[in-house]
Design a protein around this motif. Structure first.
Motif, PDB file in Angstrom:
ATOM      1  N   UNK A 208       0.850  -1.196   0.000  1.00  0.00           N
ATOM      2  CA  UNK A 208       0.000   0.000   0.000  1.00  0.00           C
ATOM      3  C   UNK A 208       0.882   1.240   0.000  1.00  0.00           C
ATOM      4  N   UNK A 209       0.366   2.315  -0.599  1.00  0.00           N
ATOM      5  CA  UNK A 209       1.131   3.545  -0.782  1.00  0.00           C
ATOM      6  C   UNK A 209       0.337   4.740  -0.265  1.00  0.00           C
ATOM      7  N   UNK A 210       1.046   5.746   0.194  1.00  0.00           N
ATOM      8  CA  UNK A 210       0.469   7.049   0.502  1.00  0.00           C
ATOM      9  C   UNK A 210       1.183   8.081  -0.356  1.00  0.00           C
ATOM     10  N   UNK A 211       0.433   8.649  -1.279  1.00  0.00           N
ATOM     11  CA  UNK A 211       1.006   9.649  -2.208  1.00  0.00           C
ATOM     12  C   UNK A 211       2.277   9.117  -2.863  1.00  0.00           C
ATOM     13  N   UNK A 212       2.223   7.865  -3.293  1.00  0.00           N
ATOM     14  CA  UNK A 212       3.330   7.272  -4.038  1.00  0.00           C
ATOM     15  C   UNK A 212       4.420   6.642  -3.199  1.00  0.00           C
ATOM     16  N   UNK A 213       4.384   6.820  -1.889  1.00  0.00           N
ATOM     17  CA  UNK A 213       5.414   6.249  -1.011  1.00  0.00           C
ATOM     18  C   UNK A 213       4.902   4.948  -0.413  1.00  0.00           C
ATOM     19  N   UNK A 214       5.631   3.819  -0.576  1.00  0.00           N
ATOM     20  CA  UNK A 214       5.166   2.553  -0.001  1.00  0.00           C
ATOM     21  C   UNK A 214       5.205   2.580   1.522  1.00  0.00           C
ATOM     22  N   UNK A 215       4.072   2.208   2.133  1.00  0.00           N
ATOM     23  CA  UNK A 215       3.940   2.285   3.586  1.00  0.00           C
ATOM     24  C   UNK A 215       3.821   0.913   4.247  1.00  0.00           C
ATOM     25  N   UNK A 216       3.184  -0.040   3.579  1.00  0.00           N
ATOM     26  CA  UNK A 216       3.060  -1.383   4.152  1.00  0.00           C
ATOM     27  C   UNK A 216       3.299  -2.418   3.069  1.00  0.00           C
ATOM     28  N   UNK A 217       3.850  -3.546   3.483  1.00  0.00           N
ATOM     29  CA  UNK A 217       3.974  -4.702   2.598  1.00  0.00           C
ATOM     30  C   UNK A 217       3.435  -5.906   3.350  1.00  0.00           C
ATOM     31  N   UNK A 218       2.546  -6.657   2.701  1.00  0.00           N
ATOM     32  CA  UNK A 218       1.941  -7.834   3.317  1.00  0.00           C
ATOM     33  C   UNK A 218       2.139  -9.047   2.427  1.00  0.00           C
ATOM     34  N   UNK A 219       2.343 -10.183   3.084  1.00  0.00           N
ATOM     35  CA  UNK A 219       2.418 -11.472   2.388  1.00  0.00           C
ATOM     36  C   UNK A 219       1.338 -12.355   3.014  1.00  0.00           C
ATOM     37  N   UNK A 220       0.294 -12.639   2.236  1.00  0.00           N
ATOM     38  CA  UNK A 220      -0.883 -13.339   2.726  1.00  0.00           C
ATOM     39  C   UNK A 220      -0.946 -14.710   2.064  1.00  0.00           C
ATOM     40  N   UNK A 221      -0.931 -15.767   2.869  1.00  0.00           N
ATOM     41  CA  UNK A 221      -0.911 -17.133   2.341  1.00  0.00           C
ATOM     42  C   UNK A 221      -2.199 -17.840   2.753  1.00  0.00           C
ATOM     43  N   UNK A 222      -2.893 -18.416   1.782  1.00  0.00           N
ATOM     44  CA  UNK A 222      -4.161 -19.093   2.027  1.00  0.00           C
ATOM     45  C   UNK A 222      -4.187 -20.458   1.363  1.00  0.00           C
ATOM     46  N   UNK A 223      -4.762 -21.489   2.001  1.00  0.00           N
ATOM     47  CA  UNK A 223      -5.021 -22.742   1.300  1.00  0.00           C
ATOM     48  C   UNK A 223      -5.933 -22.463   0.109  1.00  0.00           C
ATOM     49  N   UNK A 224      -5.579 -22.987  -1.048  1.00  0.00           N
ATOM     50  CA  UNK A 224      -6.304 -22.636  -2.271  1.00  0.00           C
ATOM     51  C   UNK A 224      -7.758 -23.074  -2.249  1.00  0.00           C
ATOM     52  N   UNK A 225      -8.095 -24.086  -1.456  1.00  0.00           N
ATOM     53  CA  UNK A 225      -9.473 -24.582  -1.463  1.00  0.00           C
ATOM     54  C   UNK A 225     -10.342 -23.940  -0.381  1.00  0.00           C
ATOM     55  N   UNK A 226      -9.824 -22.974   0.369  1.00  0.00           N
ATOM     56  CA  UNK A 226     -10.601 -22.391   1.461  1.00  0.00           C
ATOM     57  C   UNK A 226     -11.000 -20.939   1.235  1.00  0.00           C
ATOM     58  N   UNK A 227     -10.695 -20.388   0.076  1.00  0.00           N
ATOM     59  CA  UNK A 227     -11.074 -19.012  -0.201  1.00  0.00           C
ATOM     60  C   UNK A 227     -11.082 -18.795  -1.694  1.00  0.00           C
ATOM     61  N   UNK A 228     -11.613 -17.678  -2.112  1.00  0.00           N
ATOM     62  CA  UNK A 228     -11.616 -17.338  -3.525  1.00  0.00           C
ATOM     63  C   UNK A 228     -11.241 -15.885  -3.701  1.00  0.00           C
ATOM     64  N   UNK A 229     -10.752 -15.579  -4.890  1.00  0.00           N
ATOM     65  CA  UNK A 229     -10.401 -14.204  -5.238  1.00  0.00           C
ATOM     66  C   UNK A 229     -11.333 -13.792  -6.367  1.00  0.00           C
ATOM     67  N   UNK A 230     -11.975 -12.642  -6.206  1.00  0.00           N
ATOM     68  CA  UNK A 230     -12.915 -12.190  -7.207  1.00  0.00           C
ATOM     69  C   UNK A 230     -12.901 -10.682  -7.260  1.00  0.00           C
ATOM     70  N   UNK A 231     -13.315 -10.138  -8.386  1.00  0.00           N
ATOM     71  CA  UNK A 231     -13.362  -8.696  -8.496  1.00  0.00           C
ATOM     72  C   UNK A 231     -14.115  -8.262  -9.744  1.00  0.00           C
ATOM     73  N   UNK A 232     -14.549  -7.039  -9.731  1.00  0.00           N
ATOM     74  CA  UNK A 232     -15.244  -6.460 -10.885  1.00  0.00           C
ATOM     75  C   UNK A 232     -14.765  -5.031 -11.052  1.00  0.00           C
ATOM     76  N   UNK A 233     -14.457  -4.665 -12.282  1.00  0.00           N
ATOM     77  CA  UNK A 233     -13.958  -3.319 -12.535  1.00  0.00           C
ATOM     78  C   UNK A 233     -14.525  -2.791 -13.844  1.00  0.00           C
TER      79      UNK A 233
END
Length: 238
Positions: A208-233
């Motif tokens: 995540x960034x604030x005015x172009x400066x990176x403020x946080x970095x996250x590494x999120x690991x999930x079992x592939x069969x226990x969640x889904x990724x979806x989006x609409x744009x």
């Protein structure tokens, strides 16, 4: 003249009707193949096919030696948005809980240092949290913050409110970048997520960034069969 439905399709419709009208809510153990067959006047083979197809579609969940259950909806994570994992888990009818594995200053590993634009080895606020839904591990979250961001981060009780909720209150993210990849868990990760080492996991790397400066970095690991990724744009006109 409309051809009659195959018997296995009739069984599937029977199961879906009970789920839709609330008779069999998520987590319900449904009648066994041996019990449902005589009740519907069909063979065990027909019931087995119907159950197998519903399990493949994520409607049912079979537990060997225990029975067949109505599956709970998986938590959903956005492709182009960020959500609070506690809210996502609760929205799928599960109780959120978590275990804080680490909350302290830690030397930046190379991957996080590159994302934040800081020297590797610099001490920064770091958290490592295992999120659960109804007691089952859903996500292992590791997060690193640019020093000075997210005031009071290391003093929070993240078993009561998530890191996301705290950063929404105290930070000011204006942009987000993320990528998704797959991996097979090592022994430690397999133990934490309660899965076999042969089961793939998906990894979300998010900055995540604030005015172009990176403020946080996250590494999120999930079992592939226990969640889904979806989006609409919205798309620009072609």
């Amino acid at each position: 003249m409309t051809a009659p439905k195959p018997l296995y399709a009739v069984v599937k419709a029977h199961v879906m009707a009970h789920i839709r009208d609330g008779s069999w809510p998520p987590g319900t153990r449904i009648p066994s193949e041996n019990a449902l067959g005589p009740a519907l006047g069909v063979s065990r083979i027909t019931i087995n096919r119907a159950f197998a197809e519903l399990a493949r579609d994520g409607v049912l969940h079979k537990v060997a030696g225990v029975g067949t259950f109505v599956a709970r909806a998986k938590p959903r994570f956005g492709l182009v948005t960020i959500q609070d994992i506690a809210e996502e888990i609760a929205a799928r009818g599960m109780a959120w809980s978590c275990q804080v594995l680490k909350l302290a200053e830690e030397a930046l590993p190379a991957e996080a240092a590159a994302a934040l634009g800081l020297p590797a080895g610099q001490p920064v606020p770091h958290s490592r949290i295992l999120h659960r839904g109804d007691g089952a591990p859903i996500q292992l979250e590791a997060r690193w913050l640019r020093p000075g961001y997210g005031a009071g981060y290391l003093t929070q009780d993240f078993t009561r409110a998530t890191t996301f909720a705290h950063l929404v209150r105290t930070g000011r993210a204006t942009e987000m970048e993320q990528s998704i990849s797959a991996l097979l868990p090592d022994a430690t990760l397999a133990r934490l997520l309660d899965l076999p080492r042969s089961q793939p996991c998906l990894v979300i790397r998010r900055t995540t960034f604030t005015e172009g400066v990176p403020m946080t970095f996250s590494r999120l690991v999930q079992p592939a069969d226990r969640f889904e990724i979806a989006g609409r744009a919205a798309l620009a006109p072609l």
